[in-house]
Design a protein around this motif. Sequence first.
Motif, short mmCIF file in Angstrom:
data_model
loop_
_atom_site.label_atom_id
_atom_site.label_comp_id
_atom_site.label_asym_id
_atom_site.label_seq_id
_atom_site.Cartn_x
_atom_site.Cartn_y
_atom_site.Cartn_z
N LEU A 7 0.81 -1.22 0.00
CA LEU A 7 0.00 0.00 0.00
C LEU A 7 0.84 1.27 0.00
CD1 LEU A 7 -2.46 -1.08 2.84
CD2 LEU A 7 -2.92 -1.13 0.37
N LEU A 9 0.01 5.08 1.49
CA LEU A 9 -0.88 5.95 2.25
C LEU A 9 -0.46 7.37 1.92
CD1 LEU A 9 -0.46 3.18 3.91
CD2 LEU A 9 -1.50 4.45 5.78
N LEU A 63 -5.79 5.30 0.59
CA LEU A 63 -5.06 4.05 0.41
C LEU A 63 -5.01 3.70 -1.06
CD1 LEU A 63 -6.47 1.70 3.20
CD2 LEU A 63 -4.36 3.01 3.20
N TRP A 95 -9.92 3.46 9.74
CA TRP A 95 -9.89 2.98 8.36
C TRP A 95 -11.31 2.85 7.85
CZ3 TRP A 95 -7.83 0.59 12.61
CH2 TRP A 95 -8.67 -0.32 13.24
N TYR A 106 -5.85 -5.46 4.12
CA TYR A 106 -5.42 -4.07 3.87
C TYR A 106 -5.63 -3.17 5.08
CZ TYR A 106 -5.24 -5.33 -1.11
OH TYR A 106 -4.96 -5.92 -2.31
N ALA A 110 -2.54 -1.24 6.80
CA ALA A 110 -2.53 0.22 6.86
C ALA A 110 -2.59 0.69 8.31
CB ALA A 110 -3.70 0.79 6.07
#
Length: 177
Positions: A7, A9, A63, A95, A106, A110
């Motif tokens: 990922l 961010l 994301l 999230w 994910y 994250a």
Amino acid sequence: MIETERLILRAFIEADREPWAEMNADPEVMRHFPATLSRAEADAVIERVNGKIAATGVGFWALERKADGLFLGFAGLNCIGHENLPIFGLWEVGWRLRREAWGQGYASEAGAAALAHGFGPMGLARILAYTAVTNTPSEAVMKRLGMMRAAEMDFDHPLVPEGNPIRRHIVYVKDAA
């Protein structure tokens, strides 16, 4: 910007607006929130989030999946700004992902990156997460992140009407090592 194995961010970009609006209009994605968001409301969230990121360097980052650049949702850190909440002024990790991104780790990936940033460069002593008592998928992420239930901090969300099943919110915490 923070990178993990899969990922990126980062701040929201113009190309994120449409998938973000679609995600927040999805009743399944928003089932643990009081309502879905209109396009104008979704755009306003992007403006607020990007404003916080520009001012402080942190916030709920967009994301992006590294493999193909797909927008997956958001995750990150936020200083709780709702003055009516008993957790006002504390730092949270949070999230929200589009349905197609669920069940692939994910949110945990994250969330772990956000916690590492909060405890590392930011030097925070404690970070919490909260959600509606009905949101068992997010609660499972909190547990995977090594967060501990802080039942003494649970609260009824003042912006959710009495009798609504999502009014009661549970709180998890994690302290710096």
